[in-house]
Design a protein around this motif. Structure first.
Motif, mmCIF file in Angstrom:
data_model
loop_
_atom_site.group_PDB
_atom_site.id
_atom_site.type_symbol
_atom_site.label_atom_id
_atom_site.label_comp_id
_atom_site.label_asym_id
_atom_site.label_seq_id
_atom_site.Cartn_x
_atom_site.Cartn_y
_atom_site.Cartn_z
ATOM 1 N N THR A 172 1.020 -1.125 0.062
ATOM 2 C CA THR A 172 -0.151 -0.750 -0.077
ATOM 3 C C THR A 172 0.604 1.199 -0.213
ATOM 4 O O THR A 172 2.083 1.041 0.307
ATOM 5 C CB THR A 172 -0.874 -0.144 1.197
ATOM 6 N N GLU A 173 0.322 2.667 -0.730
ATOM 7 C CA GLU A 173 1.028 3.854 -0.364
ATOM 8 C C GLU A 173 1.230 4.354 1.119
ATOM 9 O O GLU A 173 2.737 4.706 0.888
ATOM 10 C CB GLU A 173 0.361 4.787 -1.390
ATOM 11 N N VAL A 174 0.712 4.169 1.994
ATOM 12 C CA VAL A 174 0.525 4.513 3.448
ATOM 13 C C VAL A 174 2.609 3.261 4.068
ATOM 14 O O VAL A 174 3.127 3.612 4.536
ATOM 15 C CB VAL A 174 -0.298 4.091 4.108
ATOM 16 N N SER A 175 2.072 2.082 3.954
ATOM 17 C CA SER A 175 2.861 1.392 3.997
ATOM 18 C C SER A 175 4.630 1.880 3.272
ATOM 19 O O SER A 175 5.348 2.207 4.301
ATOM 20 C CB SER A 175 2.797 -0.713 3.659
ATOM 21 N N ALA A 176 4.401 2.340 1.648
ATOM 22 C CA ALA A 176 5.331 2.621 0.766
ATOM 23 C C ALA A 176 5.992 4.119 1.937
ATOM 24 O O ALA A 176 7.551 4.058 2.428
ATOM 25 C CB ALA A 176 5.429 2.482 0.089
ATOM 26 N N CYS A 177 5.282 4.388 1.964
ATOM 27 C CA CYS A 177 5.414 6.055 2.591
ATOM 28 C C CYS A 177 6.494 5.720 4.100
ATOM 29 O O CYS A 177 7.060 6.203 4.934
ATOM 30 C CB CYS A 177 4.391 6.506 3.129
ATOM 31 N N ALA A 178 5.680 4.727 4.978
ATOM 32 C CA ALA A 178 5.947 4.801 6.227
ATOM 33 C C ALA A 178 7.178 4.062 6.493
ATOM 34 O O ALA A 178 8.503 4.864 6.848
ATOM 35 C CB ALA A 178 5.010 3.669 6.953
ATOM 36 N N LYS A 179 7.397 3.106 5.339
ATOM 37 C CA LYS A 179 9.434 2.500 5.072
ATOM 38 C C LYS A 179 10.112 3.809 4.671
ATOM 39 O O LYS A 179 11.284 3.355 5.207
ATOM 40 C CB LYS A 179 9.183 1.188 4.429
#
Length: 131
Positions: free
Chosen positions: A111-118
């Motif tokens: 997900t985009e939110v997971s990519a941003c968090a990482k």
């Protein structure tokens, strides 16, 4: 309840940082201010929707902000972009500084939110940004 769905029929858990990502961001000093938060006071951990910025909520080492995409993006440098790649729709991030130099490698997630968090985690761990 961890099976709540939004108006877009996406589980809420797909729209916020995961428990693991949230723990990592907390350990790196990201402010614990968000609309949603994880609590490990239950098994499995539960996602709550009370305002995490409300200081009446008891914070301890078993509660973590569950960041939405817009909440995470406020901490990322302006040069960060996200897009879907050709290998199955995984979101990736890349950070370019004001001189056009790459600050970090691409990160991918479901997900985009997971990519941003990482991506935020990578930048903080490698001291490429400070909060």
């Amino acid at each position: 309840n961890s099976t709540r769905e939004t108006h877009m029929n996406l589980p809420l858990e797909s729209q916020v940082s995961s428990l693991e990502e949230s723990k990592n961001l907390a350990a790196l000093g990201v402010p614990q201010e968000s609309l949603f938060w994880w609590s490990e006071h239950t098994t499995p951990a539960t996602l709550w929707s009370e305002d995490a910025a409300n200081r009446r909520v008891i914070w301890n080492d078993r509660q973590y902000s569950a960041y939405t995409l817009s909440e995470i993006k406020q901490y990322l440098p302006l040069g960060v972009k996200s897009y879907r790649n050709e290998s199955g729709g995984v979101c990736s991030q890349d950070s370019i500084n004001e001189r056009g130099e790459r600050m970090s490698e691409l990160t991918g997630a479901d997900t985009e939110v997971s990519a941003c968090a990482k991506h935020l985690e990578y930048l903080l761990q490698n001291k490429l940004i400070t909060l």
